[in-house]
Design an enzyme around this catalytic site. Sequence first.
Site, PDB file in Angstrom:
ATOM      1  N   ASP A  96     -42.255  43.340 -25.297  1.00  0.00           N
ATOM      2  CA  ASP A  96     -42.418  42.407 -24.167  1.00  0.00           C
ATOM      3  C   ASP A  96     -41.799  42.974 -22.889  1.00  0.00           C
ATOM      4  OD1 ASP A  96     -43.344  40.104 -22.955  1.00  0.00           O
ATOM      5  OD2 ASP A  96     -41.594  38.902 -23.457  1.00  0.00           O
ATOM      6  N   VAL A 147     -31.894  30.405 -19.062  1.00  0.00           N
ATOM      7  CA  VAL A 147     -30.708  31.225 -18.816  1.00  0.00           C
ATOM      8  C   VAL A 147     -29.894  30.599 -17.681  1.00  0.00           C
ATOM      9  CG1 VAL A 147     -29.825  33.519 -18.278  1.00  0.00           C
ATOM     10  CG2 VAL A 147     -31.971  33.269 -19.549  1.00  0.00           C
TER      11      VAL A 147
END
Length: 727
Positions: A531, A406
Amino acid sequence: MGNLFRVNMAYNNLGGRDVDDLDFLCSLTNSTRLDVLAIGYNHFRGSIPQCISNLSMVLRIFALDGNEISGTLPNGIGNLINLEVLTATRNNFTGVIPTEIGYLGKLGNLYLHVNEFSGQIPHSIGNLSMLTELILRNNNLEGTIPSSLSSCQNLLVLDLSKNRLSGTIPPEIMGISSLSNYVDLSYNNLTGGLPMEVGNWKNLGILDLENNRISGEIPSSLGDCIMLEQLHLKINHFEGSIPPALSSLKGLEVLDLSNNSMSGEIPDFLEKLNLTTLGLEFNDFEGALPTGGVFTNASATFITGNKNLCGGLPEFRLPRCNSKEPRREKTKHSTRVVTICSISGLIGLLLVVMGTYTFHSRRDPQTVVSEFSRDGLLKVSYQALLKATNGFSSDYLIGSGSFGSVFRGVLDLNQATVAVKVINLRRYGAVKSFIAECEALRKVRHRNLVKIITACSGTDYQGNDFKALVYEYMMNGSLNGWLHPINEMNGEGEHAPRRLQLLQRVNIAIDVACALDYIHCNCDTPIVHCDLKPSNVLLDDEMTACVGDFGLVRFLPEATKELVAELSSSIGIKGSLGYIAPEYGTGGEVSIQGDVYSYGILVLEMFTGKRPTDEIFTDGLNLHSFAKAALPEHVYEVVDPFLMKEFHDDELGGSSYVRASRQNNKLRKIQGWLASIIRVGVVCSSEMPDDRMSAAEAVVALKVIQKELLQVITHAAEDDVTYISTS
């Protein structure tokens, strides 16, 4: 040009006239800041000049692939000690791989495939501890696989296929637990048995040992490789029966055991696996052929050359079984499996069609590549993202995960600061994760879910597939960075202020629970996140928490919830160690209760400051039991030390909570609040799913505490008592 730092002339028609095409590289030795040198996919001929040993010491990327370069790879390559990527694929290199390659301690990607390298794989490659991908396929390499590779503990890909390697597979390389994408040793001359240590590859997606001379029985430890999706053992000398342990490979899609010496009956459990291709040809299997699962598709199941098989569906044209005791009745079960497989196929087809329609995989990088623009979302191209992130510079990197990195960026179009998640398409399962995340995020809208701005799917300037998601930028980073500041920095490369007060933590816990309640109960299609953990909880400039990273989601349509849940459990549960619900580890189906378990662990981590993987949790002790044992009288003993500073005087003269509590005699109430919060985390992380509260119930319980905290702070302010800001 002494200050030149990047040379990229890839994908042109340069070279091809002289044998000394590459002498121009020597003129770059004066460019001491050279960071990237890419000359791939041209027509350069001749050999690499020795002067490359004098290239910039800061060179990170050296790309020579797709030319007509001959000769050897110079020993001087070892001088480029800061290289991170070396790719020389699809050339005509000869000679040995120089041992000096072991000097490149920062090398992460080594691609030398499709050449004519000979000799042995140098043992010095074991020195490359940062290596993540080693691809040497399609060469003339000989000798044994060096056991020194076991030191490359960051490897994701190991490809030594289509060489002349011999000897046994060293069990030491089975200790590389990081291997998760694929291991390909096919088309060599490997002998001996498959080591029992193969079970250490628990995260491996593909194992290909096709066309060797490996013998012995298939080890039962192979059943420990629970993430396997493809297993290729074709054309070897394996013998014995198919081990029952393979029944644990719930995510297996391709199993090829053709052209071996295997025997015994074909086990029933193969019907229950999610197989799309099954190769059993030219073995000595006997008995009745199963009739369910993959065995209902004659074009996906290959059984030729097993003369003692009988029964099965008519398409296989096998003789009837003579046994008076027919294979046990499985009509009802087979029908159920066929139904499940049909629904699985329809769901898969639907995802593929939607993915194809929404994200065209091959486009010119200059063009706009987001089909989400039809829904009124921002259009963005690869070029725009490249510019926004300064070429995906490491200076702009703000995080990384299983399937991508990211970057912080600023879009030219509206000068908006965004977060760009670039998908690592070399990671096995990354494309599926990309499609799942797109599908999930386009269905949901909530203040506590990370907002997606658009998506990009196309090609980069080298013609490689490129996929990225663009999110709203969250200024205060992840919750993980606030709870564990040593391990995370903010976007400016400096440590962010890392102190969350009690009320802030309660607010965040409520925000996350609200997000879960929304995706579990208030979406058209219930969604399981699968998750949830602190690094996937992001904080905006007002410290509002938003849940992100939907790459592992599962959808639970109400009409087929039971079947879809079973399918979800059959393809293998992925998540993060410490946050995965215990029932998932024993084959339990995906459920919203599994998310609630992860949430409970997250709450306990927020208020104790301890990760579920903390080294103190051994011999049966875990974060759940650690917190539960402190209730209610000893809760102060497990609370995060940062929080305790709010409740006691310090060198700054004490905190507002303590002064307000002293004035109102509410020290016991503080203990009661903490005990109530810890109890929420304990109940949510109960071992049995039915014992857990729902996300909505957690919101109600925490809002009671939030209201009382606000009353104390307001009362303290009215009494002109200095208090800690909650912003």
